[in-house]
Design a protein around this motif. Sequence first.
Motif, PDB file in Angstrom:
ATOM      1  N   PRO A  12     -22.440 -39.736  55.364  1.00 20.76           N
ATOM      2  CA  PRO A  12     -21.002 -40.575  55.482  1.00 20.76           C
ATOM      3  C   PRO A  12     -21.721 -42.032  54.775  1.00 20.76           C
ATOM      4  CG  PRO A  12     -20.917 -40.120  57.668  1.00 20.76           C
ATOM      5  CD  PRO A  12     -21.861 -39.112  57.238  1.00 20.76           C
ATOM      6  N   SER A  13     -21.586 -42.463  53.912  1.00 20.73           N
ATOM      7  CA  SER A  13     -21.872 -43.925  53.773  1.00 20.73           C
ATOM      8  C   SER A  13     -21.371 -44.783  55.176  1.00 20.73           C
ATOM      9  CB  SER A  13     -21.782 -44.676  52.821  1.00 20.73           C
ATOM     10  OG  SER A  13     -19.924 -44.285  52.176  1.00 20.73           O
ATOM     11  N   ASN A  14     -20.140 -44.816  55.310  1.00 17.75           N
ATOM     12  CA  ASN A  14     -19.938 -45.614  56.512  1.00 17.75           C
ATOM     13  C   ASN A  14     -20.061 -45.007  57.890  1.00 17.75           C
ATOM     14  OD1 ASN A  14     -18.257 -43.665  55.519  1.00 17.75           O
ATOM     15  ND2 ASN A  14     -17.190 -43.394  56.999  1.00 17.75           N
ATOM     16  N   GLU A  15     -21.660 -45.505  58.449  1.00 16.34           N
ATOM     17  CA  GLU A  15     -22.291 -44.373  60.051  1.00 16.34           C
ATOM     18  C   GLU A  15     -20.661 -45.149  61.341  1.00 16.34           C
ATOM     19  OE1 GLU A  15     -24.060 -42.361  61.108  1.00 16.34           O
ATOM     20  OE2 GLU A  15     -24.699 -41.571  57.799  1.00 16.34           O
ATOM     21  N   VAL A  16     -20.540 -46.373  60.703  1.00 19.79           N
ATOM     22  CA  VAL A  16     -19.528 -46.521  62.224  1.00 19.79           C
ATOM     23  C   VAL A  16     -18.313 -46.392  62.151  1.00 19.79           C
ATOM     24  CG1 VAL A  16     -18.857 -49.252  63.069  1.00 19.79           C
ATOM     25  CG2 VAL A  16     -20.936 -49.016  62.051  1.00 19.79           C
ATOM     26  N   ALA A  17     -18.069 -46.067  62.989  1.00 17.66           N
ATOM     27  CA  ALA A  17     -16.742 -45.124  62.928  1.00 17.66           C
ATOM     28  C   ALA A  17     -15.454 -45.904  62.771  1.00 17.66           C
ATOM     29  CB  ALA A  17     -16.386 -44.351  64.082  1.00 17.66           C
ATOM     30  N   VAL A  18     -14.754 -45.551  61.443  1.00 12.66           N
ATOM     31  CA  VAL A  18     -13.777 -46.497  61.007  1.00 12.66           C
ATOM     32  C   VAL A  18     -12.312 -46.174  61.682  1.00 12.66           C
ATOM     33  CG1 VAL A  18     -12.497 -46.244  58.744  1.00 12.66           C
ATOM     34  CG2 VAL A  18     -14.488 -45.669  58.576  1.00 12.66           C
ATOM     35  N   PRO A  19     -11.567 -47.064  62.132  1.00 14.35           N
ATOM     36  CA  PRO A  19     -10.121 -47.060  63.103  1.00 14.35           C
ATOM     37  C   PRO A  19      -9.116 -46.088  62.314  1.00 14.35           C
ATOM     38  CG  PRO A  19     -10.728 -49.833  62.243  1.00 14.35           C
ATOM     39  CD  PRO A  19     -11.653 -48.217  61.304  1.00 14.35           C
ATOM     40  N   TYR A  20      -8.623 -45.669  62.817  1.00 16.50           N
ATOM     41  CA  TYR A  20      -7.681 -44.372  62.199  1.00 16.50           C
ATOM     42  C   TYR A  20      -6.596 -44.670  61.676  1.00 16.50           C
ATOM     43  CZ  TYR A  20      -4.934 -40.143  62.752  1.00 16.50           C
ATOM     44  OH  TYR A  20      -4.153 -38.989  62.570  1.00 16.50           O
ATOM     45  N   THR A  21      -6.265 -46.659  61.731  1.00 17.34           N
ATOM     46  CA  THR A  21      -5.787 -46.059  60.709  1.00 17.34           C
ATOM     47  C   THR A  21      -5.685 -47.214  59.415  1.00 17.34           C
ATOM     48  OG1 THR A  21      -5.833 -48.766  61.563  1.00 17.34           O
ATOM     49  CG2 THR A  21      -4.144 -47.454  63.092  1.00 17.34           C
ATOM     50  N   GLN A  22      -6.832 -47.430  59.381  1.00 16.43           N
ATOM     51  CA  GLN A  22      -7.490 -47.415  58.160  1.00 16.43           C
ATOM     52  C   GLN A  22      -8.026 -46.042  57.229  1.00 16.43           C
ATOM     53  OE1 GLN A  22     -11.663 -50.042  58.796  1.00 16.43           O
ATOM     54  NE2 GLN A  22     -11.365 -49.528  56.276  1.00 16.43           N
ATOM     55  N   GLN A  23      -8.585 -44.754  58.081  1.00 21.23           N
ATOM     56  CA  GLN A  23      -8.395 -43.975  57.518  1.00 21.23           C
ATOM     57  C   GLN A  23      -6.788 -43.258  56.784  1.00 21.23           C
ATOM     58  OE1 GLN A  23     -10.025 -41.332  61.146  1.00 21.23           O
ATOM     59  NE2 GLN A  23     -11.720 -41.764  59.912  1.00 21.23           N
ATOM     60  N   LEU A  24      -6.066 -43.173  57.880  1.00 22.82           N
ATOM     61  CA  LEU A  24      -4.934 -43.052  57.452  1.00 22.82           C
ATOM     62  C   LEU A  24      -4.345 -44.180  55.477  1.00 22.82           C
ATOM     63  CD1 LEU A  24      -2.451 -41.922  60.298  1.00 22.82           C
ATOM     64  CD2 LEU A  24      -3.746 -40.909  58.823  1.00 22.82           C
ATOM     65  N   LYS A  25      -4.871 -45.377  55.619  1.00 25.59           N
ATOM     66  CA  LYS A  25      -4.151 -45.694  54.610  1.00 25.59           C
ATOM     67  C   LYS A  25      -5.232 -45.341  53.343  1.00 25.59           C
ATOM     68  CE  LYS A  25      -4.594 -50.112  52.708  1.00 25.59           C
ATOM     69  NZ  LYS A  25      -4.410 -52.249  52.971  1.00 25.59           N
ATOM     70  N   ALA A  26      -6.245 -45.174  53.662  1.00 29.04           N
ATOM     71  CA  ALA A  26      -7.610 -44.859  53.078  1.00 29.04           C
ATOM     72  C   ALA A  26      -6.968 -42.974  51.933  1.00 29.04           C
ATOM     73  CB  ALA A  26      -8.620 -44.625  53.338  1.00 29.04           C
ATOM     74  N   LEU A  27      -6.318 -42.833  52.977  1.00 36.26           N
ATOM     75  CA  LEU A  27      -6.297 -41.512  52.400  1.00 36.26           C
ATOM     76  C   LEU A  27      -4.896 -41.533  51.434  1.00 36.26           C
ATOM     77  CD1 LEU A  27      -6.793 -38.126  53.087  1.00 36.26           C
ATOM     78  CD2 LEU A  27      -4.960 -38.250  54.985  1.00 36.26           C
ATOM     79  N   ASP A  46      -3.982 -31.933  63.361  1.00 32.58           N
ATOM     80  CA  ASP A  46      -4.574 -31.097  62.644  1.00 32.58           C
ATOM     81  C   ASP A  46      -5.342 -32.643  62.390  1.00 32.58           C
ATOM     82  OD1 ASP A  46      -3.912 -28.976  62.856  1.00 32.58           O
ATOM     83  OD2 ASP A  46      -3.636 -28.396  60.802  1.00 32.58           O
ATOM     84  N   PRO A  47      -4.478 -33.407  61.893  1.00 33.89           N
ATOM     85  CA  PRO A  47      -5.410 -34.789  61.687  1.00 33.89           C
ATOM     86  C   PRO A  47      -6.074 -35.712  62.730  1.00 33.89           C
ATOM     87  CG  PRO A  47      -3.393 -35.182  61.720  1.00 33.89           C
ATOM     88  CD  PRO A  47      -3.193 -34.278  61.955  1.00 33.89           C
ATOM     89  N   MET A  48      -5.793 -35.487  63.569  1.00 33.04           N
ATOM     90  CA  MET A  48      -6.025 -35.951  65.102  1.00 33.04           C
ATOM     91  C   MET A  48      -7.553 -34.922  65.405  1.00 33.04           C
ATOM     92  SD  MET A  48      -3.700 -36.110  67.824  1.00 33.04           S
ATOM     93  CE  MET A  48      -4.334 -36.304  69.128  1.00 33.04           C
ATOM     94  N   MET A  49      -7.884 -34.023  65.226  1.00 34.14           N
ATOM     95  CA  MET A  49      -8.885 -32.868  65.527  1.00 34.14           C
ATOM     96  C   MET A  49      -9.909 -33.465  64.114  1.00 34.14           C
ATOM     97  SD  MET A  49     -10.235 -30.831  67.550  1.00 34.14           S
ATOM     98  CE  MET A  49     -12.299 -30.708  66.750  1.00 34.14           C
ATOM     99  N   GLY A  50      -9.443 -33.703  63.234  1.00 28.78           N
ATOM    100  CA  GLY A  50     -10.129 -33.964  61.555  1.00 28.78           C
ATOM    101  C   GLY A  50     -11.302 -35.673  62.104  1.00 28.78           C
ATOM    102  N   ALA A  51     -10.308 -35.950  62.823  1.00 27.99           N
ATOM    103  CA  ALA A  51     -10.557 -37.808  63.056  1.00 27.99           C
ATOM    104  C   ALA A  51     -11.492 -37.657  63.708  1.00 27.99           C
ATOM    105  CB  ALA A  51      -9.785 -38.507  63.215  1.00 27.99           C
ATOM    106  N   LEU A  52     -11.253 -36.586  64.820  1.00 32.76           N
ATOM    107  CA  LEU A  52     -12.465 -36.660  66.078  1.00 32.76           C
ATOM    108  C   LEU A  52     -13.786 -36.266  66.015  1.00 32.76           C
ATOM    109  CD1 LEU A  52     -13.107 -36.399  69.138  1.00 32.76           C
ATOM    110  CD2 LEU A  52     -12.132 -34.005  69.474  1.00 32.76           C
TER     111      LEU A  52
END
Length: 441
Positions: free
Chosen positions: A206-221, A58-64
Amino acid sequence: MVSSREKIAYGLGDTASNFIFQTVMLFLTFYYTDIVGLSPAAVGSMFLIVRIFDAVTDPMMGALADRTRSRWGSYRPYLLWLALPFAICSVIAFTSPPLPETGKFAYAFGTYALLMLMYTAINIPYSALGGVMSADANERVSIQSYRFVFAMGGGLIVTLFMLPLVEYFGQGDDAAGYQSAMILMSVIGMVLFLLCFLGTRERVKPSNEVAVPYTQQLKALWQNDQCRVLCVVAVVLLTGMVLRNTLAIYYVKYVLQRPDDVTLFVTAGMIGSIIGCALANPVARKFCKIKVYTFLQIASAVICILNYFVPADAWLLAVSLHFMWGLLLQMATPLLWAKIADVVDYGEHKTGVRMTGVTYSTVVFFIKVGLALGGAMAGWLLAYYGYEANVISERVSAGIVISFCILPAIASLGVAIIMRWYTLDNNKIDAIQQQLTLQRQ
């Protein structure tokens, strides 16, 4: 403003999804136990084990999906790319090859896991699409209201026609009947997904047009405390809802002892659900969405408790209460999904990272945990009470009533309590939207 035509197109996508979701929720346990011949305990365990994989997929699909950039947007393309594979997986899951018992279980496990993987791959981008069609909080409720009216419409088609189609196609062979019915449902679903793709647009960027690293996404989540609240709500809510819906066919057949009226009973609940979804938008515009959502959960619990005291021969009263339960519980559903879009905005405001797909996939994962727990509990409880196909006993009947009425009531009351920690009302969301608009300029 999003046009009614576009909202209808979006809703058609969930009509397609619910050809599978409602079939799994209403009939798959019964199909595995009474048609394929698997034990209820094995079926319950299988449902739960498959959900463990969703913790990864699920999170992999969301990130993709969040990283996808195409001329059609980030989320719409998956409706085009996966409509056919999803249809194929739906059919093979309801195919029963002539195998020994262990082979049947292995086949059921593999095809069910594949179906849920494909459901993840198409449904998470579809769900996230609803959050980027508009930035307006009230429009989001309207979009989700349309969505779930059409979703429940798909469920109504399933409840009205699934068993008659099984009988028509099977001519006494229920296994062949289920397979043929799913072929028809899957072809229609594939067409509806394509119409959804053609009729919708992505507007919130998105305001972040550049892809955010997955680890940073998890931290923000993790920093998004309101997302955590909705995740807990999702597990508790879906566990109770799926438990009741899964046992509905058993309740009618073994408690009310009216096996020929299963379709009528589940259809009454589905009609109530459609009316509830349609009422969500006007109610949310007049009252606080958080208070309305909490009230609806308490009211749903009251209906379930009243259902517990219905005598086995009070058919009309049982049907009426199931109708009211569907109306009240599903009136809350569009509000929940609109809240997920609000939580995405809240997370972007708090952390500076917009994660539409990841946020939706996280909540959807916990929804599917609830789906698995509800299905697993149904199987385990049937096994605990000594259920045998086509055998009626007082112990089994009493156990079905408790599981069908009291446990879903406890779940709804639990959701009402958890909602005390959710704070994103309309005023707070409007303020967040204004600040995000300034940041994006």
